[in-house]
Design a protein around this motif. Structure first.
Motif, PDB file in Angstrom:
ATOM      1  N   ILE A  81      15.761  42.015 -13.435  1.00 58.71           N
ATOM      2  CA  ILE A  81      15.899  43.085 -12.704  1.00 58.71           C
ATOM      3  C   ILE A  81      14.844  43.274 -11.518  1.00 58.71           C
ATOM      4  O   ILE A  81      14.905  43.406 -10.405  1.00 58.71           O
ATOM      5  N   GLY A  82      13.532  42.872 -12.053  1.00 56.97           N
ATOM      6  CA  GLY A  82      12.265  43.173 -11.115  1.00 56.97           C
ATOM      7  C   GLY A  82      12.293  42.063 -10.042  1.00 56.97           C
ATOM      8  O   GLY A  82      12.235  42.346  -8.827  1.00 56.97           O
ATOM      9  N   GLY A  83      12.792  40.928 -10.290  1.00 57.83           N
ATOM     10  CA  GLY A  83      12.325  39.948  -9.335  1.00 57.83           C
ATOM     11  C   GLY A  83      13.732  39.874  -8.245  1.00 57.83           C
ATOM     12  O   GLY A  83      13.292  39.884  -7.187  1.00 57.83           O
ATOM     13  N   THR A  84      14.821  40.064  -8.582  1.00 62.93           N
ATOM     14  CA  THR A  84      15.971  40.226  -7.914  1.00 62.93           C
ATOM     15  C   THR A  84      15.698  41.550  -6.859  1.00 62.93           C
ATOM     16  O   THR A  84      16.162  41.602  -5.726  1.00 62.93           O
ATOM     17  N   SER A  85      15.535  42.585  -7.447  1.00 67.97           N
ATOM     18  CA  SER A  85      15.202  44.031  -6.649  1.00 67.97           C
ATOM     19  C   SER A  85      14.179  43.453  -5.629  1.00 67.97           C
ATOM     20  O   SER A  85      14.387  44.294  -4.371  1.00 67.97           O
ATOM     21  N   ARG A  96      13.805  30.059 -14.690  1.00 69.22           N
ATOM     22  CA  ARG A  96      14.185  28.690 -15.707  1.00 69.22           C
ATOM     23  C   ARG A  96      15.608  28.901 -16.334  1.00 69.22           C
ATOM     24  O   ARG A  96      16.031  27.967 -17.060  1.00 69.22           O
ATOM     25  N   MET A  97      16.117  29.910 -16.361  1.00 71.56           N
ATOM     26  CA  MET A  97      17.446  30.164 -17.101  1.00 71.56           C
ATOM     27  C   MET A  97      18.517  29.434 -16.100  1.00 71.56           C
ATOM     28  O   MET A  97      18.329  29.292 -14.865  1.00 71.56           O
ATOM     29  N   ARG A  98      19.522  29.106 -17.024  1.00 75.97           N
ATOM     30  CA  ARG A  98      20.514  27.967 -16.166  1.00 75.97           C
ATOM     31  C   ARG A  98      21.832  28.908 -15.950  1.00 75.97           C
ATOM     32  O   ARG A  98      22.432  28.509 -14.962  1.00 75.97           O
ATOM     33  N   GLU A  99      22.063  30.021 -16.394  1.00 71.33           N
ATOM     34  CA  GLU A  99      23.214  30.831 -15.959  1.00 71.33           C
ATOM     35  C   GLU A  99      22.660  32.367 -16.193  1.00 71.33           C
ATOM     36  O   GLU A  99      21.487  32.684 -16.913  1.00 71.33           O
ATOM     37  N   LEU A 106      22.695  42.676  -8.486  1.00 77.36           N
ATOM     38  CA  LEU A 106      21.505  42.374  -7.798  1.00 77.36           C
ATOM     39  C   LEU A 106      21.535  40.983  -7.275  1.00 77.36           C
ATOM     40  O   LEU A 106      21.190  40.549  -6.111  1.00 77.36           O
ATOM     41  N   MET A 107      21.812  39.812  -8.139  1.00 81.35           N
ATOM     42  CA  MET A 107      21.887  38.677  -7.744  1.00 81.35           C
ATOM     43  C   MET A 107      22.749  38.382  -6.682  1.00 81.35           C
ATOM     44  O   MET A 107      22.504  37.651  -5.557  1.00 81.35           O
ATOM     45  N   ARG A 108      24.055  38.926  -6.651  1.00 88.05           N
ATOM     46  CA  ARG A 108      24.948  38.853  -5.562  1.00 88.05           C
ATOM     47  C   ARG A 108      24.386  39.418  -4.528  1.00 88.05           C
ATOM     48  O   ARG A 108      24.569  38.985  -3.232  1.00 88.05           O
ATOM     49  N   GLU A 109      23.873  40.746  -4.505  1.00 88.97           N
ATOM     50  CA  GLU A 109      23.222  41.257  -3.237  1.00 88.97           C
ATOM     51  C   GLU A 109      22.023  40.415  -2.590  1.00 88.97           C
ATOM     52  O   GLU A 109      22.084  40.237  -1.220  1.00 88.97           O
ATOM     53  N   GLY A 122      21.962  37.222  -2.917  1.00 82.70           N
ATOM     54  CA  GLY A 122      22.597  35.972  -2.186  1.00 82.70           C
ATOM     55  C   GLY A 122      22.329  34.831  -3.340  1.00 82.70           C
ATOM     56  O   GLY A 122      20.942  34.311  -3.329  1.00 82.70           O
ATOM     57  N   MET A 123      23.516  34.408  -4.111  1.00 86.03           N
ATOM     58  CA  MET A 123      23.160  32.994  -4.922  1.00 86.03           C
ATOM     59  C   MET A 123      22.829  31.950  -4.372  1.00 86.03           C
ATOM     60  O   MET A 123      22.067  31.268  -5.114  1.00 86.03           O
ATOM     61  N   SER A 124      22.940  31.835  -3.094  1.00 87.97           N
ATOM     62  CA  SER A 124      22.456  30.470  -2.448  1.00 87.97           C
ATOM     63  C   SER A 124      21.281  30.405  -2.321  1.00 87.97           C
ATOM     64  O   SER A 124      20.477  29.408  -2.063  1.00 87.97           O
ATOM     65  N   ARG A 125      20.469  31.732  -2.535  1.00 87.00           N
ATOM     66  CA  ARG A 125      18.805  31.773  -2.416  1.00 87.00           C
ATOM     67  C   ARG A 125      18.280  31.601  -3.904  1.00 87.00           C
ATOM     68  O   ARG A 125      17.050  31.966  -3.864  1.00 87.00           O
ATOM     69  N   ILE A 126      19.054  31.600  -4.823  1.00 87.55           N
ATOM     70  CA  ILE A 126      18.460  31.565  -6.097  1.00 87.55           C
ATOM     71  C   ILE A 126      18.719  30.298  -6.685  1.00 87.55           C
ATOM     72  O   ILE A 126      19.717  29.632  -6.850  1.00 87.55           O
ATOM     73  N   ARG A 127      17.505  29.488  -7.153  1.00 82.49           N
ATOM     74  CA  ARG A 127      17.425  28.328  -7.832  1.00 82.49           C
ATOM     75  C   ARG A 127      17.291  28.486  -9.550  1.00 82.49           C
ATOM     76  O   ARG A 127      16.209  28.887  -9.924  1.00 82.49           O
ATOM     77  N   LEU A 128      18.254  28.069 -10.172  1.00 81.59           N
ATOM     78  CA  LEU A 128      18.244  28.169 -11.629  1.00 81.59           C
ATOM     79  C   LEU A 128      18.010  27.108 -11.900  1.00 81.59           C
ATOM     80  O   LEU A 128      17.846  25.962 -11.695  1.00 81.59           O
ATOM     81  N   GLY A 129      17.527  26.957 -13.511  1.00 82.96           N
ATOM     82  CA  GLY A 129      16.969  25.919 -14.171  1.00 82.96           C
ATOM     83  C   GLY A 129      15.585  25.140 -13.686  1.00 82.96           C
ATOM     84  O   GLY A 129      15.581  24.101 -13.972  1.00 82.96           O
ATOM     85  N   MET A 130      14.950  26.159 -13.130  1.00 79.48           N
ATOM     86  CA  MET A 130      13.434  25.789 -12.357  1.00 79.48           C
ATOM     87  C   MET A 130      12.420  26.358 -13.311  1.00 79.48           C
ATOM     88  O   MET A 130      12.174  27.473 -13.176  1.00 79.48           O
ATOM     89  N   GLN A 131      11.717  25.697 -14.211  1.00 76.56           N
ATOM     90  CA  GLN A 131      10.622  26.056 -14.992  1.00 76.56           C
ATOM     91  C   GLN A 131       9.165  26.060 -14.094  1.00 76.56           C
ATOM     92  O   GLN A 131       9.075  25.032 -13.913  1.00 76.56           O
TER      93      GLN A 131
END
Length: 396
Positions: free
Chosen positions: A10-14, A31-34, A110-113, A115-124
């Motif tokens: 919530i904090g990071g995406t907002s 770090r989460m994958r989904e 919040l993730m959709r707003e 932009g999913m293309s700017r979020i890199r998941l699975g990155m620790q």
């Protein structure tokens, strides 16, 4: 300016939405994958909702919110209603209706707003380097990214916090166990548990069982069980600990336990917080949300406080131009005192409600009997009144 944010909660995406709306290039790593949020739902009190309104999400958030018109306390053993009152004074006194929301629904919005293309998941994240001109994040796969600013919204076990607070000989910031375990999840609305428009809480023995309405004809439920940290639990145990702790309670509580499908929605979380501290920024790096003020849920202000961080960070970035370092120091100074006070208020509330001082808890139970809600409303509004969002601001 390019900004790296660590954490897609919530904090990071907002914060990412706010900084993008201010015209900056922002990328979020997590770090989460989904999208699997921790916890089923959260309380968005008026201060948190106002930040989301400021981000331009007023209608979307209202559509996710449950209709919570009233609040009631019941005796956990007998089901006798101790008090019931309207929550409308909260709206009247703060200028915004509060909403309980499913955490996954809000996080997905919040993730959709952002932009999913700017979020890199699975990155620790494994390391941070700040050379005074740029800050570089290193990840477990060996990759790196550099930016002008890095914001750590990476939760209670924050690696970014370790970087920010690292000083020669300084002790690492320690988490503190709050003394209880919380079970939570979502179930269909059932009037045998409580009315569909009501926050209903059963209390006895320093334990609580409660439901709040969320969108989709669902109740967000939670149970608080005072116990030592580290009590073993296997997901295969399902609701067995709840049956043991609450099995002899009122019919409404037994109905709630019977409605839980552990395979669909049941989380178990030991509740910890962090002693308030005032070092949130170091050079071009700062922390936000649970990384800065992990708070017990006893006053429902954890997510709201993270959203206040977003507002304060956005204002600092928009209005201060001396340097990145100066901007982050001003953000830090605007937030640490209030956020720390909310941590301590939640602790005090938890001490009162969980039977750590049996006489204090018994006195609280007695005060609920026949209460008109004035004192409870005063406490809720008191947590909101000093929010920086109350300075007022149009949509970002």
């Amino acid at each position: 300016m390019k900004v790296i944010i660590i954490g897609a909660g919530i904090g990071g995406t907002s914060a990412g939405i706010a900084l993008r709306k201010l015209g900056h290039e922002v990328v979020i790593y997590d770090r989460m994958r989904e999208n699997k949020p921790v916890g089923a739902a959260l309380s968005l009190w008026s201060n948190g909702v106002k930040v989301l309104n400021w981000l331009g999400l007023r209608d979307e958030v209202a559509a996710l919110g449950g209709r919570m018109d009233n609040m009631a306390y019941l005796d956990g053993h007998t089901g006798e209603q101790l008090c019931r009152f309207s929550l409308n004074p909260v709206t009247e006194q703060t200028g915004q209706r509060p909403y309980p929301v499913a955490r996954a629904d809000l996080q997905a919005l919040l993730m959709r707003e952002f932009g999913m293309s700017r979020i890199r998941l699975g990155m620790q994240l494994v390391g941070i380097a700040d050379d005074g001109a740029t800050v570089t994040a290193t990840f477990a796969d060996g990759s790196t990214d550099s930016a002008d600013m890095l914001i750590g919204a990476d939760g209670a076990r924050s690696i970014t916090r370790d970087h920010v607070t690292e000083r020669d000989g300084a002790p690492r910031i320690q988490r503190a166990y709050s003394g209880y375990t919380n079970f939570n999840g979502l179930v269909p609305v059932d009037t045998a548990i409580g009315p569909a428009d009501q926050w209903t809480t059963y209390v006895a023995e320093g334990k609580r069982a409660a439901v709040m309405p969320v969108q989709g004809d669902r109740f967000y439920f939670w149970f608080d069980v005072p116990q030592p940290a580290g009590v073993p639990y296997d997901r295969a145990d399902g609701v067995a600990p709840l049956v043991e702790a609450f099995g002899g309670w009122a019919p409404g509580v037994r109905s709630l336990i019977g409605a839980i499908d552990p395979a669909v929605s049941l989380n178990r979380v030991e509740i910890w917080d962090i002693d308030p501290f005032h070092t949130w920024a170091r050079g071009r790096v700062a922390i936000l949300g649970d990384a800065a003020h992990n708070t017990a849920p006893d006053i429902g202000q954890g997510a709201c406080s993270a959203l206040e961080d977003t507002f304060a960070l956005g204002i600092a970035v928009a209005t201060n131009t001396v340097s990145v370092e100066d901007t982050l120091r001003r953000y830090e100074r605007s937030r640490t005192e209030r956020a720390g006070e909310l941590v301590l208020r939640a602790r005090r509330r938890g001490d009162e409600t969980h039977g750590y001082d049996p006489e204090a808890t018994a006195a609280w139970y007695a005060s609920l009997r026949g209460a008109d809600g004035t004192g409870i409303i005063r406490g809720i509004v008191g947590n909101i009144a000093d929010s920086p969002i109350n300075l007022g601001a149009g949509t970002l």
